[in-house]
Structures are given as structure tokens and as C-alpha cells.
Scaffold this motif. Structure first.
Motif, mmCIF file in Angstrom:
data_model
loop_
_atom_site.group_PDB
_atom_site.id
_atom_site.type_symbol
_atom_site.label_atom_id
_atom_site.label_comp_id
_atom_site.label_asym_id
_atom_site.label_seq_id
_atom_site.Cartn_x
_atom_site.Cartn_y
_atom_site.Cartn_z
ATOM 1 N N LEU A 2 -19.530 -36.097 -37.993
ATOM 2 C CA LEU A 2 -20.242 -34.847 -38.206
ATOM 3 C C LEU A 2 -21.706 -35.093 -38.568
ATOM 4 N N GLU A 3 -22.584 -34.288 -37.954
ATOM 5 C CA GLU A 3 -24.005 -34.307 -38.336
ATOM 6 C C GLU A 3 -24.238 -33.475 -39.588
ATOM 7 N N GLN A 4 -23.372 -32.464 -39.781
ATOM 8 C CA GLN A 4 -23.478 -31.635 -40.970
ATOM 9 C C GLN A 4 -22.096 -31.149 -41.396
ATOM 10 N N LEU A 5 -22.023 -30.734 -42.658
ATOM 11 C CA LEU A 5 -20.756 -30.277 -43.210
ATOM 12 C C LEU A 5 -21.030 -29.145 -44.182
ATOM 13 N N SER A 6 -20.165 -28.125 -44.145
ATOM 14 C CA SER A 6 -20.258 -27.015 -45.098
ATOM 15 C C SER A 6 -19.026 -27.036 -45.985
ATOM 16 N N TRP A 7 -19.249 -27.102 -47.308
ATOM 17 C CA TRP A 7 -18.189 -27.309 -48.301
ATOM 18 C C TRP A 7 -18.338 -26.264 -49.394
ATOM 19 N N LYS A 8 -17.235 -25.722 -49.845
ATOM 20 C CA LYS A 8 -17.295 -24.721 -50.910
ATOM 21 C C LYS A 8 -16.184 -24.953 -51.922
ATOM 22 N N VAL A 9 -16.530 -24.775 -53.209
ATOM 23 C CA VAL A 9 -15.537 -24.797 -54.267
ATOM 24 C C VAL A 9 -15.565 -23.443 -54.961
ATOM 25 N N GLY A 10 -14.383 -22.896 -55.273
ATOM 26 C CA GLY A 10 -14.330 -21.584 -55.898
ATOM 27 C C GLY A 10 -13.274 -21.510 -56.980
ATOM 28 N N GLY A 11 -13.482 -20.578 -57.903
ATOM 29 C CA GLY A 11 -12.544 -20.351 -58.995
ATOM 30 C C GLY A 11 -13.089 -19.309 -59.936
ATOM 31 N N GLN A 12 -12.633 -19.331 -61.179
ATOM 32 C CA GLN A 12 -13.096 -18.391 -62.181
ATOM 33 C C GLN A 12 -14.308 -18.960 -62.922
ATOM 34 N N GLN A 13 -15.237 -18.090 -63.288
ATOM 35 C CA GLN A 13 -16.388 -18.541 -64.066
ATOM 36 C C GLN A 13 -15.907 -19.154 -65.380
ATOM 37 N N GLY A 14 -16.524 -20.269 -65.741
ATOM 38 C CA GLY A 14 -16.114 -21.001 -66.923
ATOM 39 C C GLY A 14 -15.110 -22.097 -66.611
ATOM 40 N N GLU A 15 -14.779 -22.254 -65.307
ATOM 41 C CA GLU A 15 -13.765 -23.221 -64.894
ATOM 42 C C GLU A 15 -14.384 -24.518 -64.369
ATOM 43 N N GLY A 16 -15.709 -24.639 -64.497
ATOM 44 C CA GLY A 16 -16.373 -25.863 -64.044
ATOM 45 C C GLY A 16 -16.772 -25.854 -62.589
ATOM 46 N N ILE A 17 -16.903 -24.661 -61.998
ATOM 47 C CA ILE A 17 -17.257 -24.572 -60.583
ATOM 48 C C ILE A 17 -18.664 -25.126 -60.340
ATOM 49 N N ASP A 18 -19.607 -24.718 -61.194
ATOM 50 C CA ASP A 18 -20.989 -25.190 -61.019
ATOM 51 C C ASP A 18 -21.083 -26.704 -61.130
ATOM 52 N N SER A 19 -20.408 -27.271 -62.118
ATOM 53 C CA SER A 19 -20.494 -28.720 -62.308
ATOM 54 C C SER A 19 -19.877 -29.459 -61.121
ATOM 55 N N THR A 20 -18.793 -28.902 -60.558
ATOM 56 C CA THR A 20 -18.170 -29.520 -59.385
ATOM 57 C C THR A 20 -19.152 -29.554 -58.222
ATOM 58 N N GLY A 21 -19.769 -28.407 -57.954
ATOM 59 C CA GLY A 21 -20.746 -28.336 -56.877
ATOM 60 C C GLY A 21 -21.950 -29.237 -57.120
ATOM 61 N N GLU A 22 -22.428 -29.256 -58.365
ATOM 62 C CA GLU A 22 -23.597 -30.074 -58.705
ATOM 63 C C GLU A 22 -23.316 -31.564 -58.475
ATOM 64 N N ILE A 23 -22.140 -32.020 -58.902
ATOM 65 C CA ILE A 23 -21.808 -33.433 -58.754
ATOM 66 C C ILE A 23 -21.700 -33.804 -57.279
ATOM 67 N N PHE A 24 -20.988 -32.979 -56.518
ATOM 68 C CA PHE A 24 -20.833 -33.256 -55.085
ATOM 69 C C PHE A 24 -22.192 -33.267 -54.382
ATOM 70 N N ALA A 25 -22.995 -32.241 -54.629
ATOM 71 C CA ALA A 25 -24.280 -32.112 -53.942
ATOM 72 C C ALA A 25 -25.262 -33.204 -54.352
ATOM 73 N N THR A 26 -25.369 -33.458 -55.644
ATOM 74 C CA THR A 26 -26.342 -34.441 -56.127
ATOM 75 C C THR A 26 -26.006 -35.846 -55.632
ATOM 76 N N ALA A 27 -24.722 -36.192 -55.630
ATOM 77 C CA ALA A 27 -24.321 -37.511 -55.150
ATOM 78 C C ALA A 27 -24.659 -37.694 -53.676
ATOM 79 N N LEU A 28 -24.403 -36.665 -52.877
ATOM 80 C CA LEU A 28 -24.720 -36.764 -51.450
ATOM 81 C C LEU A 28 -26.228 -36.817 -51.224
ATOM 82 N N ASN A 29 -26.986 -36.073 -52.032
ATOM 83 C CA ASN A 29 -28.444 -36.135 -51.944
ATOM 84 C C ASN A 29 -28.943 -37.549 -52.262
ATOM 85 N N ARG A 30 -28.345 -38.165 -53.270
ATOM 86 C CA ARG A 30 -28.732 -39.540 -53.644
ATOM 87 C C ARG A 30 -28.410 -40.544 -52.543
ATOM 88 N N ASN A 31 -27.456 -40.201 -51.703
ATOM 89 C CA ASN A 31 -27.062 -41.110 -50.630
ATOM 90 C C ASN A 31 -27.803 -40.832 -49.324
#
Length: 575
Positions: A2-31
Motif C-alpha cells: 500500500l502507498e497509503q492507509l486509512s486507520w481509525k480507532v473509536g470508543g468512549q471519551q476517556g477510554e484512551g482513544i486520543d492516546s492510541t491515535g497519537e502513538i500510532f500516528a507519531t510512530a509512523l511519522n518518526r519512521n
């Protein structure tokens, strides 16, 4: 691959959704990948559905993708609300504890993964987000070490054991997916280019731009989606002797900002639509007293409280015409996080050069969506403090006389002084005044002063718009703000189909670049104006400021940004 990928994580607010997305996105950006991340969240602290959509690509992307490749579901609502976005052959990964039923009628691959159980085995149920990242890594063919440096940076201050536990959770998710057939060759990503880029949202870039511009004071009242500018500078300003002051309301914020600028300190405030409304009288005061001031307006869904966490571009009338009476204003509209940085510096320079309010107008998608940003060039930064009174001018003031702070000059810009400068004493008042600031109601002086204030900026500012595409297009698309990414993608697709298209993207709304835009409009057969509001504000401003032509509108005001296919489909209808 794949040249590109679209990924989504969802749940209830306060369940760590933002941190999950941040970790996934930041790691891929670093790579070495280009990453664009958009958060969908409710205007509450905890509870209610939220999701974080990440687009990873080997090419620059500035918008959400049309479809979704992978959906991580922490609850059934995530599937109910988001599964329709999945492309054929897409993947859902869901926690086993709620036994969700895959949507019918969709060609998708569904994996039930014991996210919570595996997290508990690694040390704590709270690490289910790490397990989900490991499961994703398996699908993409990425090793767990992809995330190792980031996890270490995030958690090492809590001890190596915490780092090891989080890495163990990632590895457990990866191993479980591998054991259950989740290593999908058709989902493997092409390698990133390995280059290091920043990963930041527009609000952070604005904060960094203010810091680089020499700003040292920010009075502000928290308001979504502008608060991140304040929160960024709360951490940074103390390191350089600066201060962020949380005021009791927006009226206090703008008046304190004006006062700081009057005293000679570069200062800014940031707000959104409701707060901007409260600031209008004071913005008029800055215009009347010719005091530089920089205001950040991050647009959101209105009117009134409206939809505080949703996207819109409906403040253009307000920033231009909201003040009573008539004053000169400069309104800048960056399109990317990178431009937020550089144009914030421009805003301070323009404010002091022309001694006028400057409003930097963004929108929620630009303010809060994170994107990969090429390393910033600090050698580009120039500071222009404008026409400050010289020692000779101050020495020439006769004893007992007042300084002509509002002196009539050939360029309509008067010499400026700071409090305490010898020879610089003058009156400052919100009523009409003579050159020394003393109040007057003289009709001749009034007319002359109004002309002086309104005619400081002559002609268009540099780089007021950018133009890409065919020289004589069948279709010209005009846009502003964060829509740049979706428009560019839609037009790229049309270009590949042999269509002659072009894109004019406005970066300055006042003074409006009428002459430059007219030149491009005249060469196009049809013109489409794309914006996120209900009344076509940008199209009407084009007509108000004298751009002649027949214009089509594409409007969206449901709280969500465009995706490329929406622009593409509408453009196709115009051929």
C-alpha cells in the motif's frame, strides 16, 4: 504493497482513544511516513463516542481519506457509527468482551481480539490501546520495534518497567493476530522515506510561531478549539521570560492584550466565534488608537454555542465586519500547520508595521488535526517592529508639548512610542482625536483621521493567494483554510482523467486580493467556490470586493470537513 492507509480507532471519551491515535500516528511519522490525523470528539470531558482517524502515506496528504482500511473498535458504537466507511476488504478489530456482530452486506474481514485480557496479562487493562496497536502492526507487517523509541520517550520517566510492560502489550497484540491469521500481505505498507519531520497541529504551530516572532505575553480565556494555543504557550513562555494569563473572560483577554502591545511587548490572544463576538468593541479600540494587536480566531460550528467541537468556516463576515464603525484590519488565513507557523510571524510584523489589528483565522480541522510538517526554516524569520519614533524625533518635541503620536504622514502610518520614552507623552483615547491624541469633534480632522486609518495598507499583501493547475482551465476551484488538501486531491484525480482544472487558494482575506483573483477567474470557463458554511460567505466576499464573474458554490455545514470524493463528484457535475 500500500502507498497509503486509512486507520481509525473509536470508543468512549476517556477510554484512551486520543492516546492510541497519537502513538500510532507519531510512530509512523518518526519512521518517515506522511501522516494526517483528525479527531472526532464530543463537547464533554468523559463519555460519548469519539474516534481518531489517521491517514498514513508515502506522499504528503492534508486531508482525511474517502474510505477506511482498518477500524479498531473499543465498543459496539464504533462499529455502528463508522463501519460504513470501510472499503471492500477492509478490517475490523474489536475487543471480545462485548461480542459485536459484524455489519451485514459488507465485504470486510472481522477479527475479535481479547484486547482487555491481553492487556491485563501485560500488566494492566489500561494498556488495551497498546494491544490494539500491536494487532495493527501485525496487519501492516511492521515489527513491534517500530514503536519502541516512542514508548521509551513517553514512559521512561515512570521507570523501565512501565516501558517494558507497554512494549509487552504491543507484542502480545501482534503475536495474537499472527496466530489467528491477521498477517495480511495486501495490507503491508511501502517503506517510508526515513526522513524526520515534525508532527503537529495548527494550534501548536501558531504557538511556536508566536514564540519565534518574539511574543512574550498571552492573555486568553479557554475556548474550544483555541485553547491548545494557550496550553502550548503555558509550557513554553516561562522558559523565555514570558507569561500566559488566564483571564476572567474574553473582554479582559483582548483589553489586556492591547495594553501589553501598547507597552511595547508583542502579545496575542486566541479565541473562537463566541469569544470573538465579545472582543469586538475592544478590537475597535485597537483600531482607533492604532495599537498593534494579534488575535487568533479558530472557527467552529455556530451560531451561539453551536457545536464547539465541530468544523466550520463561518466567521469570515465577523472578522471583517464585526466591529462597529470602520477600521482597517488585516485578516490572514493559513492553510497548513506549516503556514500557521510562518503566518503567525507575519501577523506580528503586519500588526506593528501598519499599527492595526491582525486576525489570523483558522478552522477546527486546521487547528486540531495533526499533520507531518517539514523541518521549519528559522533563517526565514524576520522581525519588523514598524515605524518606531527615532531619538531625533523625540528630542525635537518642545518642552511642555505633546508628541504627535497620530501624526499625518505620507504613508498614513505615524511614529510609535512606548510608555516612558522621553518626549513621547501623548493622549490615548477611544474617541476621535487630533495628532497628539486630544479629543476632537472637528469635522475636517475627523474625515482626515478616518482616511488615515483606513488607508494604511495600499494594495495587496504578498502571497495573498496561491494558484496551481492549468493556465486556462475548464474549471477553477476557489477555497480557503484547511480545504486546500481535499481540493488538491480532487483536482489531481480530475487532471489524471484529462480535465483542465486549477486551484486558487486564498491566504489573505483582508485586504482582499481582488486584482490577482480576477486575473485567474477571467481565464476560467467555470468557477466553483468550496467552503464550510451555509451561506457562501467566501463567494459573497469575492463579489463584495469586486471580483466579477459567475460563481458556483459547494457548501457543507454538518460539522464535518470535506473528503476528496465530495469535491471530486461536485466538480464532475460542472463539466
Amino acid at each position: 504493497m500500500l502507498e497509503q492507509l486509512s486507520w481509525k480507532v473509536g470508543g468512549q471519551q476517556g477510554e484512551g482513544i486520543d492516546s492510541t491515535g497519537e502513538i500510532f500516528a507519531t510512530a509512523l511519522n518518526r519512521n518517515g511516513y506522511y501522516v494526517y490525523g483528525y479527531r472526532h470528539f464530543s463537547s464533554r470531558i468523559k463519555g460519548g463516542h469519539t474516534n481518531y482517524k489517521i491517514r498514513v502515506s508515502t506522499k504528503p496528504r492534508r486531508a482525511n481519506a474517502d474510505n477506511l482500511d482498518i477500524l479498531i473498535a473499543f465498543d459496539q458504537e464504533t462499529i455502528d457509527f463508522n463501519a460504513h466507511e470501510l472499503r471492500s476488504g477492509g478490517v475490523i478489530i474489536a475487543d471480545e468482551k462485548f461480542k459485536p456482530v459484524p455489519p451485514s452486506g459488507q465485504d470486510i474481514r472481522f477479527y475479535t481480539v481479547p484486547l482487555t485480557k491481553l492487556a491485563e496479562e501485560a500488566g494492566s487493562a489500561i494498556m488495551k490501546n497498546m494491544v490494539s496497536i500491536g494487532a495493527t502492526a501485525c496487519i501492516l507487517g511492521l515489527p513491534a520495534t517500530t514503536f519502541e523509541s516512542l514508548i521509551s520517550d513517553m514512559f521512561l520517566r515512570k521507570g523501565q518497567k512501565v516501558v517494558d510492560s507497554n512494549m509487552a502489550a504491543i507484542q502480545k497484540g501482534l503475536d495474537y493476530m499472527k496466530e489467528h491469521g491477521g498477517e495480511l500481505a495486501d495490507f503491508h505498507l511501502q517503506p517510508g522515506d526515513g526522513k524526520q519531520r515534525l508532527f503537529m497541529m495548527g494550534n501548536d504551530a501558531i504557538g511556536l510561531g508566536a514564540l519565534a516572532a518574539g511574543a512574550r505575553v498571552m492573555p486568553a480565556y479557554p475556548i474550544t478549539p483555541a485553547s491548545d494555543v494557550m496550553e502550548y504557550l503555558i509550557k513554553k513562555f516561562p522558559k523565555v521570560g514570558g507569561h500566559v494569563i488566564q483571564t476572567e473572560d474574553e473582554i479582559a483577554a483582548i483589553t489586556m492584550t492591547i495594553g501589553a502591545n501598547f507597552a511595547g511587548v508583542r502579545a496575542l490572544t486566541a479565541t473562537s466565534g463566541p469569544g470573538l463576538s465579545l472582543m469586538m468593541e475592544a478590537i475597535g479600540l485597537a483600531g482607533m488608537t492604532e495599537t498593534p494587536v494579534v488575535i487568533i480566531d479558530t472557527q467552529r460550528g455556530g451560531p451561539s454555542t453551536g457545536m464547539p467541537t465541530k468544523h466550520e468556516q463561518s466567521d469570515m463576515y465577523a472578522v471583517l465586519f464585526g466591529t462597529h464603525g470602520e477600521i482597517a484590519k488585516i485578516v490572514l488565513a493559513p492553510a497548513t500547520a506549516e503556514e500557521c507557523f510562518y503566518m503567525t510571524i507575519d501577523a506580528f510584523n503586519y500588526a506593528e508595521k501598519y499599527q492595526t489589528p491582525v486576525i489570523l483565522i483558522t478552522d477546527l480541522a486546521l487547528s486540531l488535526a495533526k499533520q507531518s510538517v517539514e523541518p521549519l526554516d528559522f533563517d526565514k524569520i524576520q522581525i519588523d517592529r514598524g515605524k518606531l519614533a527615532t531619538e531625533e524625533q523625540l528630542a525635537a518635541v518642545e518642552a511642555g508639548k505633546l508628541f504627535k503620536r497620530y501624526e499625518f504622514t505620507a504613508d498614513n502610518i505615524s511614529p510609535r512610542v512606548f510608555p516612558g520614552q522621553k518626549g513621547g507623552i501623548h493622549h490615548v483615547t477611544g474617541v476621535e482625536h487630533i495628532e497628539t491624541g486630544r479629543p476632537t469633534e472637528d469635522a475636517t480632522v475627523r474625515t482626515k483621521m478616518m482616511n488615515k486609518r483606513l488607508n494604511k495598507v495600499q494594495g495587496e499583501l504578498p502571497n495573498s493567494l496561491t494558484y496551481t493547475g492549468a493556465e486556462n482551465p475548464e474549471l477553477l476551484v476557489v477555497s480557503v483554510g484547511s480545504t486546500i488538501g481535499v481540493v488538491d486531491e480532487a483536482l489531481d484525480r480530475l487532471t489524471q482523467e484529462g480535465k483542465q482544472v486549477a486551484h486558487a487558494h486564498l491566504r489573505v482575506i483582508s485586504p482582499f486580493p481582488t486584482e490577482t483573483l480576477q486575473k485567474y477567474v477571467d481565464k476560467a470557463k467555470k468557477v466553483l467556490v468550496v467552503e464550510n458554511n451555509a451561506t457562501g460567505q467566501l463567494r459573497h466576499l469575492m463579489q463584495f470586493f469586486g471580483v466579477k464573474g459567475t460563481f458556483h458554490s459547494q457548501l457543507k455545514y454538518d460539522g464535518n470537513p470535506y473528503v476528496p470524493s465530495e469535491i471530486y463528484s461536485h466538480c464532475k457535475e460542472l463539466f
